[in-house]
Motif scaffolding. Structure first.
Motif, PDB file in Angstrom:
ATOM      1  N   GLY A 173     -57.494  52.071  16.529  1.00 15.28           N
ATOM      2  CA  GLY A 173     -56.781  51.565  17.699  1.00 15.28           C
ATOM      3  C   GLY A 173     -57.369  52.081  19.001  1.00 15.28           C
ATOM      4  N   ASP A 174     -57.297  51.257  20.044  1.00 12.66           N
ATOM      5  CA  ASP A 174     -57.845  51.601  21.353  1.00 12.66           C
ATOM      6  C   ASP A 174     -56.774  52.260  22.213  1.00 12.66           C
ATOM      7  OD1 ASP A 174     -59.189  51.817  23.719  1.00 12.66           O
ATOM      8  OD2 ASP A 174     -59.686  49.695  23.920  1.00 12.66           O
ATOM      9  N   LYS A 175     -56.859  53.579  22.362  1.00 13.29           N
ATOM     10  CA  LYS A 175     -55.885  54.317  23.173  1.00 13.29           C
ATOM     11  C   LYS A 175     -56.155  54.185  24.666  1.00 13.29           C
ATOM     12  CE  LYS A 175     -54.923  57.982  19.742  1.00 13.29           C
ATOM     13  NZ  LYS A 175     -55.898  57.650  18.693  1.00 13.29           N
ATOM     14  N   LYS A 176     -57.349  53.714  25.013  1.00 14.57           N
ATOM     15  CA  LYS A 176     -57.726  53.637  26.428  1.00 14.57           C
ATOM     16  C   LYS A 176     -57.216  52.365  27.113  1.00 14.57           C
ATOM     17  CE  LYS A 176     -61.856  55.021  27.649  1.00 14.57           C
ATOM     18  NZ  LYS A 176     -61.568  56.306  28.327  1.00 14.57           N
ATOM     19  N   ASN A 177     -56.854  51.374  26.342  1.00 13.45           N
ATOM     20  CA  ASN A 177     -56.433  50.082  26.921  1.00 13.45           C
ATOM     21  C   ASN A 177     -55.179  49.557  26.227  1.00 13.45           C
ATOM     22  OD1 ASN A 177     -58.722  49.335  28.864  1.00 13.45           O
ATOM     23  ND2 ASN A 177     -59.831  49.845  26.997  1.00 13.45           N
ATOM     24  N   VAL A 178     -54.108  50.316  26.306  1.00 13.30           N
ATOM     25  CA  VAL A 178     -52.842  49.905  25.706  1.00 13.30           C
ATOM     26  C   VAL A 178     -52.100  48.995  26.688  1.00 13.30           C
ATOM     27  CG1 VAL A 178     -50.609  50.697  24.848  1.00 13.30           C
ATOM     28  CG2 VAL A 178     -52.682  51.994  24.325  1.00 13.30           C
ATOM     29  N   GLU A 179     -51.704  47.835  26.213  1.00 18.51           N
ATOM     30  CA  GLU A 179     -51.018  46.862  27.059  1.00 18.51           C
ATOM     31  C   GLU A 179     -49.503  46.982  26.906  1.00 18.51           C
ATOM     32  OE1 GLU A 179     -54.190  43.143  27.180  1.00 18.51           O
ATOM     33  OE2 GLU A 179     -52.423  43.031  25.900  1.00 18.51           O
ATOM     34  N   VAL A 180     -48.815  46.904  28.030  1.00 18.32           N
ATOM     35  CA  VAL A 180     -47.355  46.832  28.016  1.00 18.32           C
ATOM     36  C   VAL A 180     -46.942  45.578  28.768  1.00 18.32           C
ATOM     37  CG1 VAL A 180     -45.191  47.896  28.745  1.00 18.32           C
ATOM     38  CG2 VAL A 180     -47.038  49.324  27.855  1.00 18.32           C
ATOM     39  N   ILE A 181     -46.220  44.706  28.090  1.00 12.01           N
ATOM     40  CA  ILE A 181     -45.699  43.490  28.712  1.00 12.01           C
ATOM     41  C   ILE A 181     -44.232  43.740  29.023  1.00 12.01           C
ATOM     42  CG2 ILE A 181     -45.295  41.013  28.406  1.00 12.01           C
ATOM     43  CD1 ILE A 181     -47.608  41.236  26.241  1.00 12.01           C
ATOM     44  N   ARG A 182     -43.912  43.708  30.292  1.00 13.98           N
ATOM     45  CA  ARG A 182     -42.562  44.074  30.735  1.00 13.98           C
ATOM     46  C   ARG A 182     -41.803  42.838  31.203  1.00 13.98           C
ATOM     47  NH1 ARG A 182     -41.952  49.628  33.404  1.00 13.98           N
ATOM     48  NH2 ARG A 182     -42.025  50.024  31.162  1.00 13.98           N
ATOM     49  N   LEU A 183     -40.622  42.654  30.620  1.00 11.95           N
ATOM     50  CA  LEU A 183     -39.748  41.549  31.000  1.00 11.95           C
ATOM     51  C   LEU A 183     -38.680  42.074  31.952  1.00 11.95           C
ATOM     52  CD1 LEU A 183     -39.173  40.036  27.428  1.00 11.95           C
ATOM     53  CD2 LEU A 183     -41.114  39.684  28.970  1.00 11.95           C
ATOM     54  N   SER A 184     -38.409  41.325  33.000  1.00 13.39           N
ATOM     55  CA  SER A 184     -37.380  41.744  33.947  1.00 13.39           C
ATOM     56  C   SER A 184     -36.791  40.521  34.631  1.00 13.39           C
ATOM     57  CB  SER A 184     -37.970  42.693  35.004  1.00 13.39           C
ATOM     58  OG  SER A 184     -38.786  41.980  35.912  1.00 13.39           O
ATOM     59  N   PRO A 185     -35.582  40.650  35.234  1.00 10.90           N
ATOM     60  CA  PRO A 185     -34.977  39.512  35.938  1.00 10.90           C
ATOM     61  C   PRO A 185     -35.841  39.014  37.095  1.00 10.90           C
ATOM     62  CG  PRO A 185     -33.362  41.251  35.550  1.00 10.90           C
ATOM     63  CD  PRO A 185     -34.701  41.822  35.200  1.00 10.90           C
ATOM     64  N   ASN A 186     -36.721  39.873  37.613  1.00  7.65           N
ATOM     65  CA  ASN A 186     -37.575  39.510  38.753  1.00  7.65           C
ATOM     66  C   ASN A 186     -38.920  38.919  38.326  1.00  7.65           C
ATOM     67  OD1 ASN A 186     -35.625  40.525  40.536  1.00  7.65           O
ATOM     68  ND2 ASN A 186     -36.408  42.605  40.267  1.00  7.65           N
ATOM     69  N   GLY A 187     -39.136  38.740  37.022  1.00  8.17           N
ATOM     70  CA  GLY A 187     -40.397  38.202  36.535  1.00  8.17           C
ATOM     71  C   GLY A 187     -41.052  39.124  35.536  1.00  8.17           C
ATOM     72  N   ASN A 188     -42.009  38.593  34.799  1.00  9.35           N
ATOM     73  CA  ASN A 188     -42.688  39.349  33.755  1.00  9.35           C
ATOM     74  C   ASN A 188     -44.077  39.763  34.230  1.00  9.35           C
ATOM     75  OD1 ASN A 188     -40.428  38.540  32.241  1.00  9.35           O
ATOM     76  ND2 ASN A 188     -41.490  36.697  31.542  1.00  9.35           N
ATOM     77  N   LYS A 189     -44.548  40.911  33.734  1.00  6.10           N
ATOM     78  CA  LYS A 189     -45.887  41.364  34.099  1.00  6.10           C
ATOM     79  C   LYS A 189     -46.498  42.150  32.948  1.00  6.10           C
ATOM     80  CE  LYS A 189     -44.351  45.532  36.572  1.00  6.10           C
ATOM     81  NZ  LYS A 189     -44.456  46.282  37.844  1.00  6.10           N
ATOM     82  N   LYS A 190     -47.842  42.199  32.960  1.00  8.94           N
ATOM     83  CA  LYS A 190     -48.580  42.948  31.940  1.00  8.94           C
ATOM     84  C   LYS A 190     -49.396  44.037  32.623  1.00  8.94           C
ATOM     85  CE  LYS A 190     -51.969  40.855  29.741  1.00  8.94           C
ATOM     86  NZ  LYS A 190     -52.653  39.958  28.778  1.00  8.94           N
ATOM     87  N   VAL A 191     -49.225  45.260  32.137  1.00 11.30           N
ATOM     88  CA  VAL A 191     -49.916  46.409  32.726  1.00 11.30           C
ATOM     89  C   VAL A 191     -50.645  47.159  31.613  1.00 11.30           C
ATOM     90  CG1 VAL A 191     -49.657  48.522  34.091  1.00 11.30           C
ATOM     91  CG2 VAL A 191     -48.098  46.600  34.464  1.00 11.30           C
TER      92      VAL A 191
END
Length: 251
Positions: A173-191
């Protein structure tokens, strides 16, 4: 035949060389942290409730009979009670009816309920309302030992805790590029977050929020390893066929 015997050895050498993962890419939180006050502020902002969240509501008072009316499940008193936020952002409480909680913090929901309770409790009655998020839900996928949806009954959860609860990231697994997709009432984003750097502590996604999706990508070495494994198998088959032909010709 001699050449055919040498080819697999050459491939084994390539396999060993290409599958090596640098030690620094395997260790969490390397280096010296840099202060980031802005991100710290983001991470300390209270969570705002979303559709599908479960919240726990508890009420205590000297007026036990009245509390029992508000906190009941299947006709019998129960404290605390878990409420699920529906598609319209509402919860439905006995007597009080529907209360919209979408986009509110648990502290703001508590104030809403206390305001409504003021119409039912006498001035001399003392009461205490507690509103809490009933666990943090997240889904983890990709290169992780235990993928799938998880629920952790804590008020705060770091991404490292979430990964630990999911069996940790394997060497592929790649620990350097872990993606988090966050859902919220103000919109979704990927960090993306680099978990091998100590500065991950300053990331806005270091602390998991309810309904986050965590994606662990596979390292390039895994693809190479799987590809070379296939090539080695093909070469071995060719070698076997060549040897069989030479044996048959010698008969």
């Amino acid at each position: 035949p001699n050449l055919m015997r040498k080819i697999p050895l050459f491939l084994v050498f390539i396999f060993l060389f290409s599958s090596c993962v640098p030690t620094k890419d395997l260790i969490y939180l390397n280096g010296t942290p840099k202060e980031n006050k802005e991100i710290h502020k983001i991470n300390t902002n209270p969570y705002k409730l979303q559709v599908g969240d479960n919240i726990s509501i508890d009420v205590t008072s000297d007026n036990v009979n009245l509390v029992a009316v508000f906190l009941k499940s299947n006709g019998s008193p129960s404290s605390p009670v878990i409420y699920s936020i529906d598609v319209n952002g509402n919860i439905r409480m006995p007597i009080l009816g529907e209360i919209n909680v979408l986009g509110y913090t648990t502290k703001e929901v508590r104030a809403k309920i206390e305001e409504k309770f003021a119409n039912y409790f006498m001035k001399e009655d003392s009461y205490f309302v507690s509103v809490k998020l009933d666990g943090i839900k997240y889904t983890i996928m990709g290169e992780i030992n235990s993928p799938g949806p998880k629920v952790v009954y804590q008020n705060q959860l770091s991404i490292l805790d979430a990964i630990t609860f999911s069996g940790d990231i394997p060497i592929t697994g790649d620990k350097k590029n872990v993606e988090v997709i966050r859902l919220s009432p103000n919109g979704n984003k990927k960090v993306t977050i680099d978990l091998t750097s100590i500065n991950a502590l300053n990331s806005e996604i270091f602390f998991i929020q309810n309904n986050d999706y965590i994606n662990i990508k596979a390292l390039r070495q895994k693809s190479l390893t799987e590809g070379l494994g296939s090539i080695t198998g093909i070469v071995s088959l060719i070698s076997l066929l060549t040897t069989s032909i030479l044996i048959l010709r010698g008969l």
